[in-house]
Structures are given as structure tokens and as C-alpha cells.
Design a protein around this motif. Structure first.
Motif, PDB file in Angstrom:
ATOM      1  N   CYS A 150      78.926 -42.025 -43.432  1.00 28.85           N
ATOM      2  CA  CYS A 150      79.399 -41.736 -42.082  1.00 28.85           C
ATOM      3  C   CYS A 150      80.883 -41.360 -42.100  1.00 28.85           C
ATOM      4  O   CYS A 150      81.634 -41.728 -42.998  1.00 28.85           O
ATOM      5  CB  CYS A 150      79.202 -42.940 -41.165  1.00 28.85           C
ATOM      6  N   THR A 151      81.295 -40.640 -41.048  1.00 28.47           N
ATOM      7  CA  THR A 151      82.699 -40.292 -40.842  1.00 28.47           C
ATOM      8  C   THR A 151      83.133 -40.789 -39.475  1.00 28.47           C
ATOM      9  O   THR A 151      82.407 -40.607 -38.483  1.00 28.47           O
ATOM     10  CB  THR A 151      82.904 -38.771 -40.926  1.00 28.47           C
ATOM     11  N   ILE A 152      84.309 -41.414 -39.424  1.00 30.00           N
ATOM     12  CA  ILE A 152      84.860 -41.929 -38.173  1.00 30.00           C
ATOM     13  C   ILE A 152      86.172 -41.206 -37.909  1.00 30.00           C
ATOM     14  O   ILE A 152      87.095 -41.244 -38.729  1.00 30.00           O
ATOM     15  CB  ILE A 152      85.077 -43.450 -38.252  1.00 30.00           C
ATOM     16  N   GLY A 153      86.270 -40.528 -36.765  1.00 27.42           N
ATOM     17  CA  GLY A 153      87.434 -39.718 -36.460  1.00 27.42           C
ATOM     18  C   GLY A 153      88.665 -40.533 -36.098  1.00 27.42           C
ATOM     19  O   GLY A 153      88.574 -41.696 -35.676  1.00 27.42           O
ATOM     20  N   SER A 154      89.826 -39.918 -36.242  1.00 24.94           N
ATOM     21  CA  SER A 154      91.104 -40.579 -35.968  1.00 24.94           C
ATOM     22  C   SER A 154      91.191 -41.048 -34.516  1.00 24.94           C
ATOM     23  O   SER A 154      90.614 -40.444 -33.607  1.00 24.94           O
ATOM     24  CB  SER A 154      92.259 -39.622 -36.252  1.00 24.94           C
ATOM     25  N   HIS A 155      91.919 -42.146 -34.305  1.00 22.47           N
ATOM     26  CA  HIS A 155      92.233 -42.706 -32.980  1.00 22.47           C
ATOM     27  C   HIS A 155      90.993 -43.229 -32.248  1.00 22.47           C
ATOM     28  O   HIS A 155      91.050 -43.436 -31.035  1.00 22.47           O
ATOM     29  CB  HIS A 155      92.939 -41.662 -32.095  1.00 22.47           C
TER      30      HIS A 155
ATOM     31  N   ILE B 249      86.298 -29.916 -32.206  1.00 19.68           N
ATOM     32  CA  ILE B 249      85.285 -28.895 -32.516  1.00 19.68           C
ATOM     33  C   ILE B 249      84.958 -28.909 -34.013  1.00 19.68           C
ATOM     34  O   ILE B 249      83.782 -28.876 -34.405  1.00 19.68           O
ATOM     35  CB  ILE B 249      85.777 -27.511 -32.067  1.00 19.68           C
ATOM     36  N   GLN B 250      85.976 -28.939 -34.850  1.00 20.65           N
ATOM     37  CA  GLN B 250      85.744 -28.950 -36.290  1.00 20.65           C
ATOM     38  C   GLN B 250      84.994 -30.204 -36.727  1.00 20.65           C
ATOM     39  O   GLN B 250      84.132 -30.144 -37.619  1.00 20.65           O
ATOM     40  CB  GLN B 250      87.063 -28.824 -37.054  1.00 20.65           C
ATOM     41  N   PHE B 251      85.307 -31.343 -36.122  1.00 19.19           N
ATOM     42  CA  PHE B 251      84.604 -32.570 -36.465  1.00 19.19           C
ATOM     43  C   PHE B 251      83.110 -32.433 -36.188  1.00 19.19           C
ATOM     44  O   PHE B 251      82.274 -32.785 -37.031  1.00 19.19           O
ATOM     45  CB  PHE B 251      85.183 -33.752 -35.680  1.00 19.19           C
ATOM     46  N   VAL B 252      82.774 -31.930 -35.014  1.00 18.54           N
ATOM     47  CA  VAL B 252      81.356 -31.779 -34.653  1.00 18.54           C
ATOM     48  C   VAL B 252      80.672 -30.786 -35.590  1.00 18.54           C
ATOM     49  O   VAL B 252      79.568 -31.038 -36.085  1.00 18.54           O
ATOM     50  CB  VAL B 252      81.219 -31.345 -33.185  1.00 18.54           C
ATOM     51  N   ARG B 253      81.327 -29.685 -35.865  1.00 18.69           N
ATOM     52  CA  ARG B 253      80.738 -28.672 -36.749  1.00 18.69           C
ATOM     53  C   ARG B 253      80.528 -29.202 -38.168  1.00 18.69           C
ATOM     54  O   ARG B 253      79.556 -28.848 -38.831  1.00 18.69           O
ATOM     55  CB  ARG B 253      81.630 -27.445 -36.785  1.00 18.69           C
ATOM     56  N   ASN B 254      81.467 -30.011 -38.644  1.00 19.51           N
ATOM     57  CA  ASN B 254      81.418 -30.470 -40.032  1.00 19.51           C
ATOM     58  C   ASN B 254      80.587 -31.726 -40.228  1.00 19.51           C
ATOM     59  O   ASN B 254      80.411 -32.182 -41.365  1.00 19.51           O
ATOM     60  CB  ASN B 254      82.840 -30.728 -40.540  1.00 19.51           C
ATOM     61  N   SER B 255      80.087 -32.307 -39.156  1.00 22.21           N
ATOM     62  CA  SER B 255      79.340 -33.559 -39.268  1.00 22.21           C
ATOM     63  C   SER B 255      78.055 -33.348 -40.078  1.00 22.21           C
ATOM     64  O   SER B 255      77.255 -32.459 -39.772  1.00 22.21           O
ATOM     65  CB  SER B 255      78.992 -34.087 -37.880  1.00 22.21           C
ATOM     66  N   THR B 256      77.868 -34.156 -41.099  1.00 19.25           N
ATOM     67  CA  THR B 256      76.664 -34.063 -41.915  1.00 19.25           C
ATOM     68  C   THR B 256      75.562 -35.017 -41.450  1.00 19.25           C
ATOM     69  O   THR B 256      74.383 -34.725 -41.617  1.00 19.25           O
ATOM     70  CB  THR B 256      76.993 -34.349 -43.385  1.00 19.25           C
ATOM     71  N   ARG B 257      75.946 -36.136 -40.848  1.00 16.36           N
ATOM     72  CA  ARG B 257      74.948 -37.089 -40.346  1.00 16.36           C
ATOM     73  C   ARG B 257      74.613 -36.849 -38.885  1.00 16.36           C
ATOM     74  O   ARG B 257      73.676 -37.446 -38.351  1.00 16.36           O
ATOM     75  CB  ARG B 257      75.447 -38.532 -40.522  1.00 16.36           C
ATOM     76  N   GLY B 258      75.377 -35.975 -38.228  1.00 18.92           N
ATOM     77  CA  GLY B 258      75.231 -35.783 -36.796  1.00 18.92           C
ATOM     78  C   GLY B 258      76.102 -36.776 -36.043  1.00 18.92           C
ATOM     79  O   GLY B 258      76.304 -37.911 -36.482  1.00 18.92           O
ATOM     80  N   ILE B 259      76.641 -36.349 -34.904  1.00 19.98           N
ATOM     81  CA  ILE B 259      77.499 -37.248 -34.134  1.00 19.98           C
ATOM     82  C   ILE B 259      76.663 -38.195 -33.282  1.00 19.98           C
ATOM     83  O   ILE B 259      75.508 -37.912 -32.978  1.00 19.98           O
ATOM     84  CB  ILE B 259      78.502 -36.471 -33.272  1.00 19.98           C
TER      85      ILE B 259
END
Length: 261
Positions: free
Chosen positions: A156-161, A243-253
């Protein structure tokens, strides 16, 4: 260096003013920067790279082999940035051949009994509350707060802030600037309190809110929402980051807003 009743391997590179309390063990191939304090009963194993002015409390185990059956003894590291505090009984495992390192940034606070598994990358200024757990290959941005007993699924990836409330199970990617809660995990607003504490002004917070209204509260799918954001909203670093975070998500947001929390 003060180390009565501690064991420090001759091959460890320890700065002169590091304090090591009794009953601590420091293995070969370890580096510890100036001003760091190591409490009693800490174990620091091969591959640890610890920065300046860190504090590591009793019972912590840093850079143990990964709990991964695919690990084949490859040379990997744990890297801990300057001014980071590791509280009691935290465990941080070194990397595997996927990333060859596990890394925690500067100015972080990792509270008691938390676990950071192999190949995790954690940004600067993060706070993990007691018993927070990252499975392997997790990526965490800057200024992320995990409340107590948060458990994050591997990759998983967790975005900043972002802020994730206590006891939450994180199975999907969490975009930046938001609050996440519930079971299954979902959007419950933006992290306005955290953003204000970091000096983000009201206009910028409003902009971020408007972006997430499109993503999470207008019943668009992700592709539709991104198209609207790109065509109808002014380009800003925050808009582009989301936008980039959503596009680059591999597991889905994680899923969207479902009512008042």
C-alpha cells in the motif's frame, strides 16, 4: 560513548558522542551518527544506518532479518533519519532484494510496539502511534499520522499529510491530505487540522477540499474525476500531486465518502 555492560562489535562505526546504555547489543556493519542516545536492552543488528540525534528506547530491535520466506541472506539495510525517536519495543526489519532497504525519514516519532516491515519507505515528520503496523513494501509520504493500532497491508501507499484513525485496516492506497477511517477504510474528509498546524492557509485548504469533492462526493469514477480536475480546475502542485497519486495507484485508492462520520 558510554557503554558499561553493553556489547558493541568492533566493526560498528559509532560517533564519539553517542550514548549507549547498559545491556544493549550492537552488531557488526552498523553506523550511528552524532548525538544519538541508545537506551538499555536495545538490539541493533547488521545493516543499521542510524542518523544524528536519534533516540532509541529500551526493547527496540533495529535491522533484524526480514520476516519474509523469500529472503536469501542478501545484504540490505535499515536507514533511520536524523532526529527520529523510536520508542519501546519497536521492531524495524531490514530490506530484501525488492528495494534492498527499509527507510525512515527525519524527525519521525515511532511509538511503542509499532512494527515496520521489510522494504518499507517512510517519509519525514511522520508519527506512528502505539502498535501501528506496516507490512512489507509499504510507502508512506511526509507528515503522515497513524493513530493507534493501524494496520497497513503490504504494497500500500499512503500519501503525504494524511491522517488515519485508530484501529483502521488499510487495504487500499490512501491519497494525500485526507482523513481516513471506518471499516472498510473510506474517505471522511481532509486533514484540515493537520494542514493548519503546518501553516497551510485557508484558501489552499479550500482548494484541496474542492478537489476531493470531485473525487469522492460527485459519484464520478476515477477517470471521470481526473478529467474534470484537469479541465476545470487550475493547475497547482496540490492538484497535480493528487491526480498523479490516483493515476499511479497500483492497489487502487480507498473508497469514497459515504455520509457524515
Amino acid at each position: 560513548m558510554n557503554q558499561p555492560l553493553a556489547y558493541v562489535h568492533p566493526g560498528a562505526k559509532i560517533a564519539k558522542n553517542v550514548v549507549i546504555e547498559p545491556f544493549t547489543t550492537i552488531h557488526n556493519n552498523v553506523e550511528i551518527g552524532e548525538g544519538t542516545w541508545i537506551g538499555s536492552n536495545v538490539t541493533i543488528m547488521e545493516g543499521a544506518r542510524i542518523g544524528k540525534n536519534c533516540r532509541i528506547f529500551p526493547g527496540a530491535v533495529i535491522s533484524a532479518e526480514p520476516q519474509d520466506l523469500k529472503f536469501d541472506g542478501e545484504e540490505t539495510t535499515v536507514e533511520i533519519g536524523d532526529n527520529t525517536t523510536i520508542r519501546e519495543c519497536v521492531t524495524i526489519n531490514r530490506g530484501t532484494k525488492d528495494r534492498y532497504r527499509t527507510a525512515i525519514g527525519k524527525n519521525c516519532l515511532i511509538q511503542a510496539y509499532s512494527h515496520i516491515a521489510h522494504d518499507c519507505i517512510v517519509g519525514d515528520n511522520c508519527i506512528f502511534s502505539n502498535s501501528s503496523t506496516l507490512a512489507g513494501h509499504v510507502t508512506v509520504g511526509d507528515y503522515v499520522v497513524l493513530a493507534g493500532m493501524v494496520a497497513v497491508h503490504q504494497f500500500c501507499t499512503i500519501g503525504s499529510h494524511s491522517f488515519i484513525t485508530g484501529g483502521t485496516l488499510v487495504r487500499k492506497d490512501v491519497p494525500p491530505y485526507i482523513k481516513a477511517a471506518r471499516e472498510p477504510i473510506s474517505y471522511v474528509g481532509i486533514n484540515s487540522v493537520g494542514l493548519r498546524r503546518r501553516g497551510i492557509d485557508s484558501e489552499k485548504i479550500k482548494e484541496i477540499q474542492n478537489i476531493y469533492r470531485v473525487l469522492y462526493q460527485k459519484n464520478y469514477n476515477n477517470s471521470q474525476a481526473i478529467e474534470i480536475l484537469e479541465t476545470e480546475m487550475e493547475a497547482t502542485p496540490e492538484r497535480d500531486e493528487i491526480i498523479q497519486f490516483v493515476r499511479n495507484s497500483t492497489r487502487g485508492i480507498m473508497k469514497g465518502y459515504t455520509g457524515i462520520y
